[in-house]
Design a protein around this motif. Structure first.
Motif, PDB file in Angstrom:
ATOM      1  N   SER A 245      24.874  85.258  38.263  1.00 13.69           N
ATOM      2  CA  SER A 245      23.462  84.879  38.408  1.00 13.69           C
ATOM      3  C   SER A 245      23.126  83.701  37.504  1.00 13.69           C
ATOM      4  O   SER A 245      22.373  82.817  37.896  1.00 13.69           O
ATOM      5  CB  SER A 245      22.539  86.068  38.148  1.00 13.69           C
ATOM      6  OG  SER A 245      22.907  86.688  36.953  1.00 13.69           O
ATOM      7  N   SER A 246      23.725  83.659  36.307  1.00 12.01           N
ATOM      8  CA  SER A 246      23.405  82.519  35.434  1.00 12.01           C
ATOM      9  C   SER A 246      24.011  81.235  35.990  1.00 12.01           C
ATOM     10  O   SER A 246      23.406  80.170  35.890  1.00 12.01           O
ATOM     11  CB  SER A 246      23.852  82.775  33.984  1.00 12.01           C
ATOM     12  OG  SER A 246      25.209  82.509  33.827  1.00 12.01           O
TER      13      SER A 246
ATOM     14  N   LYS B 283      25.945  89.152  35.545  1.00 12.92           N
ATOM     15  CA  LYS B 283      25.283  88.260  34.583  1.00 12.92           C
ATOM     16  C   LYS B 283      25.780  86.818  34.739  1.00 12.92           C
ATOM     17  O   LYS B 283      24.986  85.883  34.845  1.00 12.92           O
ATOM     18  CB  LYS B 283      25.568  88.767  33.159  1.00 12.92           C
ATOM     19  CG  LYS B 283      24.668  88.195  32.085  1.00 12.92           C
ATOM     20  CD  LYS B 283      24.907  88.876  30.762  1.00 12.92           C
ATOM     21  CE  LYS B 283      26.233  88.449  30.163  1.00 12.92           C
ATOM     22  NZ  LYS B 283      26.586  89.074  28.914  1.00 12.92           N
ATOM     23  N   GLU B 284      27.099  86.665  34.790  1.00 11.21           N
ATOM     24  CA  GLU B 284      27.668  85.317  34.853  1.00 11.21           C
ATOM     25  C   GLU B 284      27.365  84.647  36.192  1.00 11.21           C
ATOM     26  O   GLU B 284      27.025  83.466  36.229  1.00 11.21           O
ATOM     27  CB  GLU B 284      29.186  85.373  34.637  1.00 11.21           C
ATOM     28  CG  GLU B 284      29.602  85.769  33.233  1.00 11.21           C
ATOM     29  CD  GLU B 284      29.009  84.878  32.162  1.00 11.21           C
ATOM     30  OE1 GLU B 284      29.063  83.648  32.308  1.00 11.21           O
ATOM     31  OE2 GLU B 284      28.461  85.422  31.180  1.00 11.21           O
TER      32      GLU B 284
ATOM     33  N   TRP C 164      21.703  80.101  38.778  1.00 13.63           N
ATOM     34  CA  TRP C 164      20.447  79.567  38.251  1.00 13.63           C
ATOM     35  C   TRP C 164      20.672  78.197  37.623  1.00 13.63           C
ATOM     36  O   TRP C 164      19.887  77.267  37.832  1.00 13.63           O
ATOM     37  CB  TRP C 164      19.853  80.546  37.239  1.00 13.63           C
ATOM     38  CG  TRP C 164      18.566  80.038  36.635  1.00 13.63           C
ATOM     39  CD1 TRP C 164      18.344  79.687  35.339  1.00 13.63           C
ATOM     40  CD2 TRP C 164      17.334  79.808  37.313  1.00 13.63           C
ATOM     41  NE1 TRP C 164      17.071  79.257  35.170  1.00 13.63           N
ATOM     42  CE2 TRP C 164      16.410  79.315  36.357  1.00 13.63           C
ATOM     43  CE3 TRP C 164      16.921  79.967  38.642  1.00 13.63           C
ATOM     44  CZ2 TRP C 164      15.107  78.983  36.682  1.00 13.63           C
ATOM     45  CZ3 TRP C 164      15.608  79.621  38.961  1.00 13.63           C
ATOM     46  CH2 TRP C 164      14.721  79.138  37.991  1.00 13.63           C
ATOM     47  N   ARG C 165      21.777  78.053  36.893  1.00 15.42           N
ATOM     48  CA  ARG C 165      22.060  76.778  36.217  1.00 15.42           C
ATOM     49  C   ARG C 165      22.226  75.653  37.246  1.00 15.42           C
ATOM     50  O   ARG C 165      21.779  74.545  37.045  1.00 15.42           O
ATOM     51  CB  ARG C 165      23.335  76.939  35.390  1.00 15.42           C
ATOM     52  CG  ARG C 165      23.523  75.842  34.395  1.00 15.42           C
ATOM     53  CD  ARG C 165      24.627  76.089  33.403  1.00 15.42           C
ATOM     54  NE  ARG C 165      25.299  77.369  33.531  1.00 15.42           N
ATOM     55  CZ  ARG C 165      25.969  77.941  32.538  1.00 15.42           C
ATOM     56  NH1 ARG C 165      26.012  77.380  31.361  1.00 15.42           N
ATOM     57  NH2 ARG C 165      26.607  79.083  32.718  1.00 15.42           N
TER      58      ARG C 165
END
Lengths: 294, 244
Positions: free
Chosen positions: A13-14, A10-11, A17-18
């Motif tokens: 990939s975020s 989760k972290e 993306w960010r």
């Protein structure tokens, strides 16, 4: 999936993306630099393949003087047959060479040529390219030997050009690899800055150092891996294109001789992927060391 | 300077001759020695720059003293290896004046985050987070984001996050500094309630009214020196305060 694995996915990939713009820039730079690394490796292996081909086809000729006695010819024959650096030595008579000259020389020259004035020769295949020079040094000046010839200059020049091209590509690739590592370092730094509040909270509530670091390390690693996979695609595509363009009817052409085997291509791809992952890991490791105080 | 201990209760925090000076500045703490028992509620008072925040940072092991020893729950935290520090912090809860909530996470997620990052299983998170939100009175606002809450509510979320792991010690650095008196009173009641569960609370504050009304132990710092340690003290000097 365990809690932690889920958290890392989760972290990471975020984060990716960010920072997608810098991530894309880093991935593209990694791709180009690794493509050049791959190209350099392909060139090196291709040159090596071609060199083997040339050496296979290279003939060294020991020309016997037209006045050489049968004993002198026999002595050279015995010595060549025992020499460890040549194979397949065949004797060509004066008549054989006279007939060959008919194809090579202009009629005006050929017409004044007499069989008795044409040298006979031993045509041998050296084991390696440099062995042609050994034959030259061993036999030049021997009784009955008129001359020793081989395409020395052509061999040396072709090898030199490929060596220069290979080094030039490698130097550019190394410079780009350094840029890639710096770009990855920068994206990780931005990710750390963007998440500094979360990192502060994590530290306060007792998250371990590796718990905090691993998503950032993965981020760099994924950038390196993505870049290397794209570079692999380019390398395989390039090799396929080369294979398509190479003329199988002309096996003497350099383009055909430089084609890689599947194993050589696989080896290149493995190196490119390993270097890509290493670049990503090194970039993120430096960023974490410098900017993530845990 | 510390009060005499008449009753033997388990020690939770102990400082022995602790001094700390930051580079190029005056000493932040000078030869501080004190102890705090398990389950005590202590106000840390003093003017700005008196050393309150340094005191809390030392307890959190965010800083190391230049000299002296610090024990928490009997453990020497000064000589604790760096890799053990996160495990120490799992026994400490922290609350700050600026709440330090993650704006992109809901109330539930903010509190759950404290459990997630220390590897607690989902089942524990699912059971403990609603309980602690109930305790701080925010059970009905679990799905809200911090920006949708008042200052007092945000501080309650921060307290819930600090307490969800049931720490032995709760450190609060001016938790009512940004809140009006009425809301501050509610936060104080909440911290008092947490203290009643057996958690030791150390609260740095400038809130005179609160300290005067609670009449709990007060430790006063001035330019890094411990100048007062009273059992049932008030914000200013109070000669009538009982000394242990």
């Amino acid at each position: 999936m365990s809690n932690y694995a889920e958290y890392v996915v989760k972290e990471t990939s975020s984060n990716l993306w960010r920072n997608r713009v810098t991530t894309i820039a880093a991935v593209v730079t990694v791709m180009i630099s690794l493509f050049l690394v791959g190209a350099s490796l392909v060139l090196r292996q291709g040159a090596s393949n071609a060199e083997v081909q040339w050496h296979r086809g290279t003939q060294v000729r020991v020309w016997m003087s037209p006045a050489a006695t049968p004993q002198e010819i026999a002595a050279v024959k015995v010595e060549l047959s025992q020499a460890p650096y040549v194979t397949d030595c065949g004797y060509r008579t004066q008549l054989d060479n006279y007939q060959e000259a008919q194809h090579l020389l202009p009629p005006s020259v050929f017409n004044v040529l007499k069989v008795s004035k044409v040298p006979s020769s031993f045509n041998c295949t050296p084991l390696t390219g440099p062995d042609a020079a050994v034959v030259y040094n061993e036999f030049i000046g021997r009784p009955g030997v008129f001359n020793v010839t081989a395409p020395f200059a052509t061999l040396r020049n072709d090898q030199r050009y490929i060596e220069i091209a290979q080094w030039a590509v490698l130097v550019v690739a190394l410079l780009l690899l350094i840029s890639s590592a710096v770009l990855i370092l920068n994206t990780i730094r931005m990710a750390i800055l963007a998440r500094r509040r979360e990192v502060a909270v994590m530290k306060l509530v007792g998250a371990t150092n590796w718990f905090i670091r691993i998503p950032f390390i993965f981020e760099g690693l994924i950038q390196g891996l993505l870049g290397s996979l794209l570079a692999t695609g380019l390398i395989i595509g390039g090799e396929e294109l080369w294979r398509t363009l190479a003329d199988p009817n002309n096996p003497q052409a350099i383009g055909y001789q430089m084609l890689l085997s599947n194993w050589q291509l696989l080896w290149t791809v493995v190196i490119v992927v390993v270097v890509g992952v290493a670049i990503g890991s090194i970039g993120s490791a430096i960023a974490i060391r410098r900017f993530l105080d845990v | 300077m510390g009060p005499q201990r008449l009753v033997r209760t388990p020690l939770m925090i102990q400082l022995e001759h602790v001094s700390k000076t930051y580079k190029g500045s005056q000493p932040a703490l000078k030869d501080i020695s004190l102890f705090i028992d398990k389950g005590e509620f202590v106000f840390l008072v003093g003017a700005s720059g008196s050393g309150k925040t340094t005191f809390l940072r030392l307890l959190l092991r965010e800083e190391l003293p230049d000299s002296g020893k610090i024990f928490e729950a009997g453990r020497d935290i000064v000589n604790l290896p760096k890799w053990r520090v996160p495990y120490l912090r799992r026994n400490l809860g922290c609350v700050f004046q600026d709440f330090r909530l993650l704006q992109n996470k809901t109330v539930f997620e903010n509190v759950a985050f404290a459990l997630e990052v220390i590897g607690r299983p989902k089942s524990v998170i699912r059971s403990q987070v609603p309980q602690v939100l109930e305790l701080v009175g925010l059970a009905d606002k679990a799905a809200r984001f911090p920006s949708e809450l008042s200052g007092g509510e945000q501080q309650r979320v921060a307290i819930a996050r600090a307490f969800v792991n049931r720490p032995l010690i709760l450190l609060a650095d001016e938790p009512t500094g940004n809140l009006d008196p009425k809301i501050s009173e509610g936060i104080m009641q909440l911290l008092d309630r947490i203290n009643k569960t057996g958690t030791t609370v150390v609260m740095a504050t400038h809130d005179k009214a609160l300290v005067d009304r609670m009449r709990l132990r007060v430790i006063e710092l001035d330019h890094g020196s411990l100048i007062r340690d009273q059992l049932r003290g008030v914000y200013g000097i109070d000669d009538a305060g009982a000394v242990r």
